[in-house]
Motif scaffolding. Structure first.
Motif, short mmCIF file in Angstrom:
data_model
loop_
_atom_site.label_atom_id
_atom_site.label_comp_id
_atom_site.label_asym_id
_atom_site.label_seq_id
_atom_site.Cartn_x
_atom_site.Cartn_y
_atom_site.Cartn_z
N SER A 12 31.20 8.14 -28.56
CA SER A 12 32.06 7.37 -27.65
C SER A 12 33.41 8.05 -27.54
O SER A 12 33.96 8.51 -28.55
N ARG A 14 35.93 6.34 -26.03
CA ARG A 14 36.83 5.22 -25.79
C ARG A 14 37.91 5.17 -26.86
O ARG A 14 37.64 5.33 -28.04
N SER A 17 37.24 2.71 -29.58
CA SER A 17 35.82 2.75 -29.92
C SER A 17 35.52 2.19 -31.31
O SER A 17 36.09 2.62 -32.31
N TYR A 18 34.57 1.25 -31.37
CA TYR A 18 34.10 0.75 -32.66
C TYR A 18 33.41 1.87 -33.45
O TYR A 18 33.50 1.91 -34.67
N ASN A 19 32.72 2.74 -32.73
CA ASN A 19 32.03 3.83 -33.42
C ASN A 19 33.01 4.80 -34.05
O ASN A 19 32.79 5.28 -35.16
N PRO A 77 27.29 4.65 -30.14
CA PRO A 77 26.92 3.43 -29.44
C PRO A 77 25.59 3.62 -28.72
O PRO A 77 25.01 4.72 -28.71
N GLU A 78 25.14 2.55 -28.12
CA GLU A 78 23.93 2.59 -27.29
C GLU A 78 24.37 2.38 -25.85
O GLU A 78 25.10 1.43 -25.55
N TYR A 79 23.95 3.29 -24.98
CA TYR A 79 24.19 3.12 -23.55
C TYR A 79 22.84 2.95 -22.87
O TYR A 79 22.00 3.86 -22.89
N ASN A 80 22.64 1.81 -22.26
CA ASN A 80 21.39 1.54 -21.55
C ASN A 80 20.17 1.90 -22.38
O ASN A 80 19.28 2.62 -21.95
N ARG A 81 20.23 1.41 -23.62
CA ARG A 81 19.16 1.56 -24.61
C ARG A 81 18.91 3.01 -25.02
O ARG A 81 17.83 3.35 -25.52
N SER A 114 27.24 -1.43 -32.42
CA SER A 114 27.32 -2.12 -31.13
C SER A 114 27.89 -3.52 -31.31
O SER A 114 27.64 -4.15 -32.34
N PRO A 115 28.59 -4.03 -30.31
CA PRO A 115 28.97 -5.44 -30.37
C PRO A 115 27.73 -6.34 -30.24
O PRO A 115 27.77 -7.50 -30.61
C1 LIG Z 1 27.27 2.38 -19.65
C2 LIG Z 1 27.14 1.38 -20.77
C3 LIG Z 1 25.89 0.98 -21.19
C4 LIG Z 1 25.76 0.11 -22.27
N1 LIG Z 1 24.52 -0.22 -22.72
C5 LIG Z 1 24.39 -0.91 -23.89
C6 LIG Z 1 23.12 -1.07 -24.51
O1 LIG Z 1 22.10 -0.63 -24.02
N2 LIG Z 1 23.05 -1.73 -25.69
C7 LIG Z 1 24.19 -2.23 -26.31
O2 LIG Z 1 24.08 -2.79 -27.40
N3 LIG Z 1 25.41 -2.10 -25.72
C8 LIG Z 1 25.54 -1.44 -24.56
N4 LIG Z 1 26.79 -1.25 -23.98
C9 LIG Z 1 27.95 -1.89 -24.61
C10 LIG Z 1 28.49 -1.01 -25.74
O3 LIG Z 1 27.76 -1.27 -26.90
C11 LIG Z 1 29.96 -1.33 -25.96
O4 LIG Z 1 30.71 -0.99 -24.80
C12 LIG Z 1 30.50 -0.62 -27.18
O5 LIG Z 1 31.77 -1.10 -27.48
C13 LIG Z 1 30.52 0.88 -26.98
O6 LIG Z 1 30.81 1.53 -28.19
P1 LIG Z 1 32.29 1.96 -28.57
O7 LIG Z 1 33.03 0.69 -28.93
O8 LIG Z 1 32.13 2.86 -29.75
O9 LIG Z 1 32.91 2.64 -27.38
C14 LIG Z 1 26.93 -0.40 -22.90
C15 LIG Z 1 28.20 0.00 -22.45
C16 LIG Z 1 28.30 0.88 -21.41
C17 LIG Z 1 29.69 1.32 -20.98
#
Ligand SMILES: Cc1cc2nc3c(=O)[nH]c(=O)nc-3n(C[C@H](O)[C@H](O)[C@H](O)COP(=O)(O)O)c2cc1C
Length: 185
Positions: A12, A14, A17-19, A77-81, A114-115
């Protein structure tokens, strides 16, 4: 026990970022025999095989940097699984040119944060699929799918949930053993 150098890659970019907060917490929770360094992957140009003949400086520096580590810890983190593009890009950049992958044989571990309630399980396991191919022997147990991240950190970004802290400490102890057993000599 020897001291092992571990590269920490965070999926991440961000600011809050939590990560990244978790990665920073892990630096503090790691046993003294692991020396962790968080590596910036946000400046790596997107992988394009055409650039192998005129390497971007950032790729060159990154590849050289990773060569100097004994192992690698992914915090994502997970983005769109799945795995965020920035992290997949870093893996791709490090994996080429063919036959010269910087990942080859380096022991690794994966933490997903993840949150959400399933703790980035999908990203954690998609990442493992790539790690099999680039030959990173990846610690299987304990698994670290950290959910509910919004409640785990204080206002200064410190991990302040005691049970998560205790779990992550044990995770890092297990990773130390994993690295000691699997590090290239
Ligand atoms: C493009 C996008 C896709 C995401 N898809 C998922 C997901 O599939 N599963 C999930 O648990 N959270 C998902 N999230 C939410 C993230 O877990 C959340 O934004 C998280 O805070 C990201 O990690 P970070 O805090 O380290 O940046 C998604 C966020 C974004 C921006």
């Amino acid at each position: 026990m020897a001291t092992y150098k571990i590269a920490v890659l965070v999926g991440s970019l961000r600011k809050e970022s939590y990560n990244m907060k978790m990665a920073k917490a892990l630096v503090g929770l790691a046993p003294p025999s692991l020396s962790l360094q968080i590596i910036n992957i946000g400046e790596l140009p997107l992988y394009n095989e055409d650039l192998e003949t005129s390497l971007p400086d950032q790729w060159k520096v990154f590849r050289e940097q990773i060569q100097g580590f004994d192992g690698v810890l992914f915090v994502t983190p997970e983005y769109n699984r799945s795995v965020p593009a920035v992290l997949k890009n870093a893996i791709d950049v490090g994996s080429r040119p063919y036959g010269k992958s910087v990942w080859d044989g380096k022991p690794g571990a994966v933490v997903s944060v993840s949150p959400g309630s399933i703790g980035g399980f999908g990203a954690n396991h998609h990442l493992r699929q790539s790690l099999v191919f680039v030959n990173v022997p990846t610690m299987q147990q304990p698994e670290a799918y950290i959910g509910g991240a919004a409640k785990l950190f204080d206002e200064s970004g410190n991990l302040n949930n005691e049970s998560t802290k205790e779990f992550m400490k044990k995770f890092m102890e297990a990773f130390t053993q994993w690295v000691a057993t699997n590090a290239k000599t």
